[in-house]
Design a protein around this motif. Structure first.
Motif: not given
Lengths: 237, 253
Positions: B123, B127, B130, B132
């Protein structure tokens, strides 16, 4: 048409009582056919010299002989072979009680195994090769890459084809009625022996086959849809 | 001590010499871009580093582990692969696994890290690129650019000592190239060693510490981007750069 409807109703549970035997024959044959197909498939995919050519040749022989003929060959040949094997490794041949069911399973497994070999080979080859490289690149062993990445996808790819063969096999088991296996068709024929309502008996058998096939077809479609969720590149009807 | 060192890498494929004794040294934290026309052996060279296509002879050293291409044990190869990550031209994502599982697979199966920890790491990486919100999606549901960014996350998740990029933008639609190059630049900034095979001259110019030009299975020229791209010494390098930089201006309709 002047059918004996009362008898047909009465006959349904009688014929249905043979359903477990038909299903048993189908699933046993399917199991051994898949085992055969996987073993043949591995030999072909691994490119094992001599064995590969032999199996490809054998497959053309098996596919070139009608299933009915293969059933009869097994029916007559297997007892002969068993008699020859009497005394080998402590095996005792009992001519009084031959297992016609097992003979039929052998015939179906060989026949469908030959066809399913193609499914195994083509499904395996259909998995995009780059994924195995990727599996290696993250440090997986050949075994891990095979069992975690390639084979699960090959299995999913093979489901529609295997479903078809399963449906054909289910209906093809009716041929075993000729070689002393009391599955649905043989039971239906026998149930009409006293009143000669032969057509009625066959209609009952046909209806039962149809109902069973519809149920399996629905189930297999659901399974296929569920398993190929990750592939939106193909349209699942 | 260099992070990656190749010595006298030779390989024949289909009766032809694809690599004719390549020596390459890559320092820790360096970004090396390999340029060259198709058929020059650059992808083959990259795949000899992690033994996806082992060379016939020559040695490969990654992070202090040296493996002889001519006689390698599969345990050595496995150890070497665990020091490297790779990003593929066709992404190579596991199609039967979700984005999250693609990234955690190497961590849980190979590194034996706990599932929760692996997911946390996945995760974090998602993130950063971009994605997630796509953790539960399957690769087939993503665009090429998104798939390739997941591919980069998968390689990064294992914290390799070097990441190999095999033409990571070649299969992408032109408008998706930018997002992948941006991610690669961000990866370069983290200080990880990268070896990149690409045709993106602008990326080489901007990000590379060293540019290598290959042709005919040998390294023709190597140096800083300024040396190789702006002031090539070899006739062959010049010809190649002209062909890809001036292609679009050669004709008018």
């Amino acid at each position: 048409m002047n059918l004996n409807y009362a008898f047909m109703l009465e006959d349904i549970p009688v014929v249905l009582s043979a359903l477990p035997r038909t299903l048993g024959l189908t699933f046993c044959s399917l199991f051994f056919a898949i085992v055969t197909a996987v073993l043949f498939g591995i030999c072909i995919l691994k490119n094992i010299p001599v064995l590969k050519q032999f199996l490809i040749g054998l497959n053309t022989v098996i596919k070139g002989i009608p299933l009915m003929v293969q059933l009869l060959l097994c029916y007559y040949a297997i007892p002969y072979l068993l008699r020859a094997a009497d005394g080998f490794l402590g095996y005792v041949y009992n001519p009084k009680n031959p297992s016609y069911f097992a003979f039929a399973v052998v015939a179906f497994a060989i026949n469908y195994g030959a066809y399913m070999t193609d499914v195994v080979v083509s499904s395996y080859r259909a998995v995009e090769r780059g994924q195995l490289d990727a599996a290696y690149s993250v440090g997986m062993t050949a075994f891990q890459g095979m069992f975690r990445i390639v084979i699960p996808q090959a299995v999913v790819i093979s489901i529609p084809n295997l479903s078809n063969y399963f449906m054909w096999l289910l209906k093809a088991t009716s041929l075993a009625s000729v070689v002393n296996v009391f599955e649905i068709l043989a039971t239906a024929r026998m149930s009409t022996a006293n009143n000669y309502a032969i057509l009625e008996g066959y209609i009952v058998a046909a209806l039962i086959y149809w109902a069973v096939c519809v149920i399996f077809e629905k189930g297999l479609n659901c399974l296929n849809k569920k398993m190929s969720r990750y592939r939106n590149d193909i349209v699942v009807s | 001590m260099p992070m990656v060192e190749l010595k006298q890498i030779k390989k024949r494929l289909g009766g032809e010499d694809v690599l004719n004794g390549v020596d390459l040294s890559v320092g820790e934290g360096d970004v090396v871009v390999i340029l060259g026309p198709s058929g020059s052996g650059k992808t083959t060279l990259l795949r000899t580093i992690n033994f996806l296509n082992p060379a016939d002879s020559g040695t490969v050293t990654v992070g202090g582990l040296t493996v002889d291409s001519a006689k390698h044990h599969h345990k050595e190869v496995l150890a070497l692969r665990r020091k490297t990550g790779m990003v593929f031209q066709n992404y190579g994502l596991f199609k039967n696994k979700t984005v999250l599982r693609n990234i955690t697979e190497g961590l849980t199966v190979v590194r034996k890290i706990k599932k929760e920890e692996a997911e946390k790491r996945a995760y974090e990486l998602l993130e950063k690129v971009n994605l997630a919100d796509k953790a539960g999606a399957y690769p087939a549901e993503l665009s090429g650019g998104q798939q390739q960014r997941v591919g980069i996350c998968r390689a990064l998740a294992l914290s390799p000592e070097v990441i190999l990029f095999d033409e990571p933008t070649s299969a992408l639609d032109p408008e998706l190239v930018g997002e992948v190059l941006k991610t690669m630049k961000a990866v370069a900034l983290t200080g990880i060693t990268m070896i990149v095979v690409t045709h993106e001259i602008s990326f080489a110019r901007e990000v590379a510490d060293k540019v290598v030009y290959m042709e005919g299975g040998v390294i023709v020229e190597e140096g800083t981007p300024r040396e190789v791209i702006d002031h090539p010494k070899d006739e062959r390098t010049l010809r190649f750069l002209r062909s890809i930089l001036e292609d679009s201006m050669d004709y008018m309709i």
